[in-house]
Design an enzyme around this catalytic site. Structure first.
Site, short mmCIF file in Angstrom:
data_model
loop_
_atom_site.label_atom_id
_atom_site.label_comp_id
_atom_site.label_asym_id
_atom_site.label_seq_id
_atom_site.Cartn_x
_atom_site.Cartn_y
_atom_site.Cartn_z
N ILE A 58 0.84 -1.20 0.00
CA ILE A 58 0.00 0.00 0.00
C ILE A 58 0.87 1.24 0.00
CG2 ILE A 58 -1.65 1.34 1.37
CD1 ILE A 58 -2.86 -1.35 2.27
N ASP A 59 1.91 1.23 0.83
CA ASP A 59 2.80 2.38 0.90
C ASP A 59 3.59 2.54 -0.40
OD1 ASP A 59 3.62 4.55 2.42
OD2 ASP A 59 5.46 3.54 3.04
N ALA A 60 3.93 1.44 -1.04
CA ALA A 60 4.65 1.51 -2.32
C ALA A 60 3.78 2.16 -3.39
CB ALA A 60 5.09 0.13 -2.76
#
Length: 76
Positions: A58-60
């Site tokens: 998700i952060d990527a």
């Protein structure tokens, strides 16, 4: 408004909406992880591994959006 201001507005929207989406996604996922680990504590290690993997993905996705926004910003 000039073309440059539209690029700046688009960069702000990409980063802002991406951050909101990532925060909501990680928050929901963390809540579901706590619920699942409270129901089945013996699976907590497996669930934790999967949760951190998904949090990284998700952060990527958010960081890819930031990279695209910076590419637009510095190409003006």
């Amino acid at each position: 408004m000039t073309d440059v201001s539209f690029v700046l507005l688009a960069c702000g929207l990409i980063i802002g909406l991406g951050a909101i989406g990532a925060c909501i996604g990680i928050g929901l996922m963390g809540g579901k992880y706590l619920e699942a680990s409270a129901r089945q504590p013996e699976l907590m290690n497996q669930l934790q591994t999967k949760m951190f993997l998904l949090a990284g993905l998700i952060d990527a996705a958010f960081l890819i959006g930031v990279g695209i926004a910076m590419m637009f910003y510095f190409s003006k």
